[in-house]
Design an enzyme around this catalytic site. Structure first.
Site, PDB file in Angstrom:
ATOM      1  N   GLY A 351     -19.596  -2.671 -34.397  1.00 59.32           N
ATOM      2  CA  GLY A 351     -18.394  -2.099 -33.800  1.00 59.32           C
ATOM      3  C   GLY A 351     -18.752  -1.389 -32.502  1.00 59.32           C
ATOM      4  O   GLY A 351     -18.083  -1.555 -31.486  1.00 59.32           O
ATOM      5  N   MET A 353     -22.261   1.202 -30.541  1.00 58.61           N
ATOM      6  CA  MET A 353     -23.622   1.734 -30.640  1.00 58.61           C
ATOM      7  C   MET A 353     -23.765   2.948 -29.728  1.00 58.61           C
ATOM      8  O   MET A 353     -23.404   2.894 -28.553  1.00 58.61           O
ATOM      9  CB  MET A 353     -24.629   0.625 -30.259  1.00 58.61           C
ATOM     10  CG  MET A 353     -26.072   1.097 -30.203  1.00 58.61           C
ATOM     11  SD  MET A 353     -26.676   1.632 -31.829  1.00 58.61           S
ATOM     12  CE  MET A 353     -27.874   2.865 -31.339  1.00 58.61           C
ATOM     13  N   GLU A 354     -24.363   4.001 -30.301  1.00 57.09           N
ATOM     14  CA  GLU A 354     -24.366   5.311 -29.653  1.00 57.09           C
ATOM     15  C   GLU A 354     -25.463   5.521 -28.610  1.00 57.09           C
ATOM     16  O   GLU A 354     -25.928   6.656 -28.441  1.00 57.09           O
ATOM     17  CB  GLU A 354     -24.485   6.402 -30.732  1.00 57.09           C
ATOM     18  CG  GLU A 354     -25.878   6.520 -31.419  1.00 57.09           C
ATOM     19  CD  GLU A 354     -26.030   5.734 -32.702  1.00 57.09           C
ATOM     20  OE1 GLU A 354     -25.297   4.754 -32.902  1.00 57.09           O
ATOM     21  OE2 GLU A 354     -26.910   6.094 -33.505  1.00 57.09           O
ATOM     22  N   ASN A 355     -25.887   4.501 -27.871  1.00 56.01           N
ATOM     23  CA  ASN A 355     -26.910   4.692 -26.837  1.00 56.01           C
ATOM     24  C   ASN A 355     -26.583   5.943 -26.016  1.00 56.01           C
ATOM     25  O   ASN A 355     -25.452   6.115 -25.566  1.00 56.01           O
ATOM     26  CB  ASN A 355     -26.953   3.482 -25.906  1.00 56.01           C
ATOM     27  CG  ASN A 355     -26.923   2.187 -26.667  1.00 56.01           C
ATOM     28  OD1 ASN A 355     -27.775   1.943 -27.503  1.00 56.01           O
ATOM     29  ND2 ASN A 355     -25.902   1.379 -26.428  1.00 56.01           N
ATOM     30  N   HIS A 387     -16.780   8.510 -33.687  1.00 54.36           N
ATOM     31  CA  HIS A 387     -18.035   8.258 -34.417  1.00 54.36           C
ATOM     32  C   HIS A 387     -19.218   8.272 -33.450  1.00 54.36           C
ATOM     33  O   HIS A 387     -20.219   8.959 -33.676  1.00 54.36           O
ATOM     34  CB  HIS A 387     -17.928   6.908 -35.132  1.00 54.36           C
ATOM     35  CG  HIS A 387     -19.140   6.484 -35.886  1.00 54.36           C
ATOM     36  ND1 HIS A 387     -19.210   6.476 -37.258  1.00 54.36           N
ATOM     37  CD2 HIS A 387     -20.360   6.050 -35.469  1.00 54.36           C
ATOM     38  CE1 HIS A 387     -20.398   6.051 -37.649  1.00 54.36           C
ATOM     39  NE2 HIS A 387     -21.123   5.777 -36.567  1.00 54.36           N
ATOM     40  N   GLU A 388     -19.080   7.539 -32.368  1.00 49.83           N
ATOM     41  CA  GLU A 388     -20.211   7.446 -31.433  1.00 49.83           C
ATOM     42  C   GLU A 388     -20.440   8.768 -30.699  1.00 49.83           C
ATOM     43  O   GLU A 388     -21.586   9.150 -30.442  1.00 49.83           O
ATOM     44  CB  GLU A 388     -20.008   6.282 -30.450  1.00 49.83           C
ATOM     45  CG  GLU A 388     -19.769   4.910 -31.101  1.00 49.83           C
ATOM     46  CD  GLU A 388     -20.743   4.546 -32.210  1.00 49.83           C
ATOM     47  OE1 GLU A 388     -21.887   5.048 -32.191  1.00 49.83           O
ATOM     48  OE2 GLU A 388     -20.355   3.774 -33.110  1.00 49.83           O
ATOM     49  N   HIS A 391     -22.357  11.094 -32.802  1.00 46.28           N
ATOM     50  CA  HIS A 391     -23.783  10.724 -32.777  1.00 46.28           C
ATOM     51  C   HIS A 391     -24.540  11.384 -31.618  1.00 46.28           C
ATOM     52  O   HIS A 391     -25.772  11.475 -31.666  1.00 46.28           O
ATOM     53  CB  HIS A 391     -23.929   9.222 -32.607  1.00 46.28           C
ATOM     54  CG  HIS A 391     -23.996   8.430 -33.879  1.00 46.28           C
ATOM     55  ND1 HIS A 391     -24.720   8.809 -34.981  1.00 46.28           N
ATOM     56  CD2 HIS A 391     -23.438   7.225 -34.201  1.00 46.28           C
ATOM     57  CE1 HIS A 391     -24.597   7.878 -35.924  1.00 46.28           C
ATOM     58  NE2 HIS A 391     -23.821   6.915 -35.474  1.00 46.28           N
TER      59      HIS A 391
HETATM   60  N1  BES Z   1     -25.550   3.173 -34.987  1.00 48.89           N
HETATM   61  C1  BES Z   1     -24.496   2.328 -35.368  1.00 48.89           C
HETATM   62  C2  BES Z   1     -24.651   0.899 -34.882  1.00 48.89           C
HETATM   63  C3  BES Z   1     -25.611   0.100 -35.699  1.00 48.89           C
HETATM   64  C4  BES Z   1     -25.214  -0.431 -36.906  1.00 48.89           C
HETATM   65  C5  BES Z   1     -26.883  -0.153 -35.251  1.00 48.89           C
HETATM   66  C6  BES Z   1     -26.118  -1.176 -37.651  1.00 48.89           C
HETATM   67  C7  BES Z   1     -27.784  -0.886 -35.999  1.00 48.89           C
HETATM   68  C8  BES Z   1     -27.390  -1.405 -37.207  1.00 48.89           C
HETATM   69  C9  BES Z   1     -23.155   2.829 -34.853  1.00 48.89           C
HETATM   70  O1  BES Z   1     -23.082   4.190 -34.660  1.00 48.89           O
HETATM   71  C10 BES Z   1     -22.157   2.512 -35.916  1.00 48.89           C
HETATM   72  O2  BES Z   1     -22.244   3.059 -36.969  1.00 48.89           O
HETATM   73  N2  BES Z   1     -21.217   1.621 -35.624  1.00 48.89           N
HETATM   74  C11 BES Z   1     -20.201   1.219 -36.558  1.00 48.89           C
HETATM   75  C12 BES Z   1     -18.862   1.692 -36.117  1.00 48.89           C
HETATM   76  C13 BES Z   1     -18.488   2.949 -36.776  1.00 48.89           C
HETATM   77  C14 BES Z   1     -17.140   3.435 -36.340  1.00 48.89           C
HETATM   78  C15 BES Z   1     -18.535   2.865 -38.270  1.00 48.89           C
HETATM   79  C16 BES Z   1     -20.140  -0.287 -36.584  1.00 48.89           C
HETATM   80  O3  BES Z   1     -20.677  -0.889 -35.670  1.00 48.89           O
HETATM   81  O4  BES Z   1     -19.525  -0.837 -37.504  1.00 48.89           O
HETATM   82 ZN    ZN Z   2     -23.020   5.240 -36.447  1.00 51.99          ZN
END
Ligand code: BES
Ligand code: ZN
Length: 966
Positions: A351, A353-355, A387-388, A391
């Site tokens: 969805g 990514m919090e770079n 969410h991001e 983070h």
């Molecule tokens: N840090 C994650 C992205 C991620 C997920 C990196 C799996 C590596 C493996 C990001 O912060 C995240 O959690 N994204 C979610 C969206 C969120 C609103 C739940 C996602 O991508 O579903």
């Molecule tokens: Zn996350």
């Protein structure tokens, strides 16, 4: 993951990660030792020819004790301090049709303990000589320090290292610099530095972008790729004229340069803060942007030019500044960077990514279009941004020491989704939705014997695949549920004080979860908050053992007890627990509508005299589902609660109305109460207009549809549910002036969709006329007047009742729309037709990449299987094509568990069980890849379904017959 998609967000995450991992493994085998490609050794990053890599000593000659390169974790003797990285992605293919990037990197590191071996992560990169034919150069930071010579340099594929064997030891306390020149493929594999493509005005555009988390920074440049190895980074990107380069830091300057005879741009970025490698990001694109300033922070939204021109970035831009401020206050820590960029990408594995400073999103999670986006799309955008941004503190500023504590990152960010989105949209009541979206979601998987504890042991998480598996529902949703429970029993003030001192103490560093307990305890001690035991003792029962309890309250005696809740009471738990599956349970409860003091259950059973009631009094526990557990009562109390629902349901808080339904249905599945008693919790719904109880009931009744929509129970069940939903349908019809207006409340908007969906599903004539009329109007006039909120359900129902004309019309729109939110609504609705021939043709389309994007193929088949008519067609199709599907979509095997679960979800007969077993036997040689476990689980589930139907069918049938007449 898109809302309304058939897989849970975390399952989706795990699956996609698995796919990327699978591709990675395959390619890794072929790339590294055969370095036959042209490379360079000058600073222009132009290709020349490399010498072969020096091979490592063979396994027989090396002493096992010295084989540090066979271990997945880095030794702690070398600590990175600073990197200089220059990367040049090529957005046009080379002569062989391949897209590549080239790079140069130098890393300064500290020698904490003498060693003659440098291990640095590197994956799918090929190296060119830096000097003297060697693939790396080592120098000392201080001129006078001696530097041991390089004996050999090689790549260790399995553990993903570049290994530099030295002739002598590095000196403890000294600083060194390691330089390399390398090349990698800019593949479309959604990991590391990768390629995303789209067309604009008929012209193909290529983007170079990154996704590093969890272990793919090593695919972009050699680095100490573990979260604890924080360092600062100076990044430079070399890119084509007409493109924009972005990274974590702000651009310092962009200069023109010539490389060979090609004019290029060179963009340098400000040095980053001390940060983990998984948070790095580099993007080169032709994107446009809009910007704003929030205090001293520059906020920009980047996306495809037409999307920006259409104003699709405005919502995100308007909400980000205030949300960032909210989090600064909440965490009591200023956002430490001068800018926050957010980019919407056409191809993105997750969805978002919090770079740090450069957050990436899939388009549907960032771009809002008034004309096409529903309130659910809007909520998705608000929550993903929140969410991001959450983070930026929990993950980026303070980072878990190792991935086993990933839940600290993701649990807090998932909890933060609701706080941030509430700040952005205070009228939505969105905080309540955590109960449906996270607590209920995770209850379903955490009630299985195959679940696992929130916190893993550090030593159990070594390989990238093990790390990626941690991104699951437990980590996200149980993490968030536990954080919410803490904030409730500690009180919000104490909780905030605790994590605020924690963030201050560990800023730019790393932690383990007990560091958080320590700081929360400090806040408890400072405020004199009464707790029965230490934060550590209480919380460890929730994070170190899997599952959750069902608390049983006997209101006749005041006896209260707890038991590990298992959905299948016959399942055998083999995972040992340090607490014997007992929890320290905080109980908020009420007596006949009056809220009582917080009460703790600290043992397996206890006598709580206050919970003994007489007469008409009743007890309701776990108010607002603040606690992570289910509740059961003695029969008399259940009867009184049902009576309260049926006579004056508002005395029970709305979240608990949803909870009584969910608890009852799950207690019935676990054979703790009767199934018809669970059904009784739905009888009051004809007087209910609130969203949450309806959503909870619909979720639970979905299982009944799956089990009974091909049997004689179906008719009476439909009669009953139609009777229940008709008042709701009429309520919304009146509220919206015959469907012309949009209800004001966010939850009301959701429940309007439920009303239409269920009314049409139960064949309410008026509903079918409504959806057909609206859809026909669109077909006739070419103008779509259906409000975005109602499109998914209206499209689906109109296509279900319609024929080929409706289907072809929607297909044409699907092919000719470029707005992601609309495209997905149409793709899902196309699976709703009841015409077998259309479904069969759609199944064929699903495997034709010219018709359906490859990434959507498997989910499209599952949408077809969700349709009762499509179910057997999809199953036959998958069986017949298994080896083709396996060979073509094996690399995207992320979708196999969903595919197998999806096409077998209804299975509940002996015949289907035999077919499933036969399928397994017939394809034993082809295999099932990542679907292997899902196939076994499907067999198990089918057995359980057969049993459930045998035990429940008659009672359920009789109950529906009686209730539909009453
Ligand atoms: N840090 C994650 C992205 C991620 C997920 C990196 C799996 C590596 C493996 C990001 O912060 C995240 O959690 N994204 C979610 C969206 C969120 C609103 C739940 C996602 O991508 O579903
Ligand atoms: Zn996350």
């Amino acid at each position: 993951m898109a809302k309304g998609f058939f897989i849970s967000k975390a399952v989706g995450i795990v699956c996609i990660v698995a796919a990327v991992g699978a591709v990675a493994t395959i390619i890794a085998l072929s790339v590294v030792y055969s370095q036959e490609k042209a490379k360079n050794n000058d600073s222009n990053l132009q290709p020349t020819k490399p010498p072969p890599v020096t091979k490592p000593p063979g396994p027989t000659t090396a002493k096992p004790s010295n084989e540090l390169w066979d271990k997945y974790r880095l030794p702690s003797n070398l600590v990175p301090n600073h990197y200089n990285v220059t990367l040049r992605p090529r957005l046009t293919p080379d002569a062989s049709g391949k897209y590549i990037f080239t790079g140069e990197s130098s890393v300064e590191f500290h020698c904490a303990e003498a060693t003659n071996l440098i291990l640095i992560h590197s994956h799918k990169l090929t190296y060119s000589p830096v000097s003297n034919g060697l693939l790396a150069r080592l120098t000392a930071v201080n001129n006078g320090d001696t530097v041991p010579g390089i004996e050999s340099v090689w790549l260790q594929n399995e553990t993903q290292y570049l290994v530099v064997q030295l002739k002598g030891d590095l000196t403890k306390g000294n600083y060194y610099i390691l330089e390399t020149i390398f090349e990698g493929e800019l593949a479309d594999d959604l990991g590391g530095f990768y390629r995303s493509e789209y067309t604009e005005n008929g012209v193909k555009k290529v983007i170079a972008t990154t996704q590093m988390e969890a272990t793919d920074a090593r695919k972009a440049f050699p680095c100490f790729d573990e979260p604890e190895m924080k360092a600062t980074f100076d990044i430079t990107l070399i890119h084509d004229l007409g493109t924009v380069a972005l990274s974590n830091g702000k651009e310092i300057e962009t200069t023109e340069d010539t490389m060979g005879d090609v004019k290029v741009l060179k963009t340098k970025f400000e040095r980053t803060e001390r940060m983990s490698t998984y948070l790095l990001a580099f993007i080169v694109s032709e994107f446009d942007f809009i910007q704003d300033n929030s205090d001293d922070v520059l906020i920009r939204i980047f996306a495809r030019k037409p999307a920006i021109a259409a104003g699709q970035g405005e919502y995100a831009l308007n909400k980000t500044g205030p949300m960032l401020k909210f989090f600064e206050e909440y965490y009591n820590y200023s956002y430490p960077l001068p800018k926050s960029d957010q980019v919407g990408l056409p191809d993105f594995p997750f969805g978002a990514m919090e770079n740090w400073g450069l957050i990436t999103y899939r388009e549907t999670a960032l771009l809002y279009d008034e004309e096409y986006s529903s309130n659910s799309d809007k909520e998705r955008i608000a929550t993903v941004i929140a969410h991001e941004l959450a983070h930026m503190w929990f993950s980026n500023l303070v980072t878990m020491r190792w991935w086993n504590d990933l839940w600290l990152n993701e649990g807090f960010a998932t909890y933060g989704e609701y706080l941030g989105a509430h700040q952005a949209e205070p009228t939505w009541n969105i905080k309540d939705l955590i109960v449906l979206n996270d607590v209920h979601r995770v209850f379903a998987v955490d009630a299985l014997a195959s679940s696992h504890p929130l916190s893993s042991k550090e030593e159990d998480i070594q390989k990238p695949a093990q790390i990626n598996e941690l991104f699951d529902t437990i980590t996200y949703s149980k993490g968030a549920s536990i954080v919410r429970m803490m904030s409730d029993f500690l009180t919000e003030d104490v909780f905030e004080q605790g994590f605020q001192t924690y963030l201050k103490a560990f800023a730019f560093q790393n932690t383990v979860y007990t560091d958080l307990w320590t700081h929360l305890q400090m806040a408890v001690d400072a405020t004199g908050t009464a707790l029965p035991q230490s934060v550590n003792n209480i919380m460890n029962t929730w994070v170190l053992q899997m599952g959750f309890p069902v608390v049983t309250i006997n209101t006749a005696t005041g006896d209260v007890s707890q038991k590990h809740f298992l959905l299948d009471p016959e399942s055998v738990v083999t995972t040992p627990s340090p607490y014997n599956y007992e929890w320290i349970v905080p109980m908020r409860w009420m007596k006949t509508g009056a809220v009582q003091a917080l009460t703790w259950l600290e043992t397996k059973s206890a006598s709580i005299p206050a919970m003994k009631v007489t007469g008409n009094d009743w007890v309701l526990a776990n108010i607002d589902v603040a606690g992570y557990y289910r509740v059961n009562y003695d029969q008399a109390n259940w009867d009184k609660l049902l009576n309260a629902l049926n006579t004056n349901h508002e005395v029970i808080p709305v979240i608990n109305r949803a909870q009584l339904v969910d608890d009852a249905f799950n207690l019935a599945r676990a054979k703790i109460i009767q199934t018809v008693q669970a059904l009784e919790t739905t009888t009051y719904l004809n007087n209910e207009t609130a969203y949450m109880p309806w959503a909870s009931a619909i979720n639970n009744l979905d299982y009944f549809y799956l089990m009974f929509d091909r049997s004689e129970v179906y008719g009476p069940m439909q009669d009953y549910l139609r009777k229940q939903v008709t008042p709701l349908f009429n309520y919304y019809k009146d509220l919206t002036g015959n469907w012309a207006d949009v209800p004001t409340g966010h939850m009301d908007q959701y429940n309007e969709v439920n009303a239409i969906s269920l009314a049409c599903r139960t064949d309410l004539q008026e509903c079918q006329e409504l959806t057909t009329t609206w859809f026909r109007d669109w077909m006739n006039t070419g103008v779509n007047k259906i409000h975005p909120n109602l499109r998914s359900t209206m499209y689906c129902n109109a296509i279900a009742t319609g024929g080929a004309a409706e289907w072809e019309f929607a297909w044409d729109k699907f092919k000719n729309t470029s707005i992601a939110a609309e495209v997905d609504k149409l793709r899902i609705a196309l699976a709703c037709t009841k015409q077998a021939w259309l479904l069969n043709r759609y199944l064929e389309y699903a495997l034709n990449p010219n018709m359906i994007r490859k990434q959507d193929a498997m989910s499209t088949i599952v949408y077809i299987a969700n349709n009762v008519i499509g179910q057997s067609l999809a199953w036959d199709f998958v069986r017949a094509r298994w080896s083709y599907i396996f060979s073509q979509y094996g690399s995207e095997s992320n979708s196999f568990p969903n595919l197998i679960n999806g096409v077998t979800e209804r299975f509940s007969t002996e015949f289907e069980l035999q077919q499933l077993k036969q399928f397994k036997a017939d394809n034993a040689e082809v295999g099932f890849g990542s679907g292997t476990l899902a196939l076994d689980q499907s067999i198990e589930r089918t057995v359980a379904n057969i049993k459930w139907i045998a035990e429940n069918k008659n009672n359920v049938l009789n109950w529906f017959i009686a209730e539909s007449k009453s």
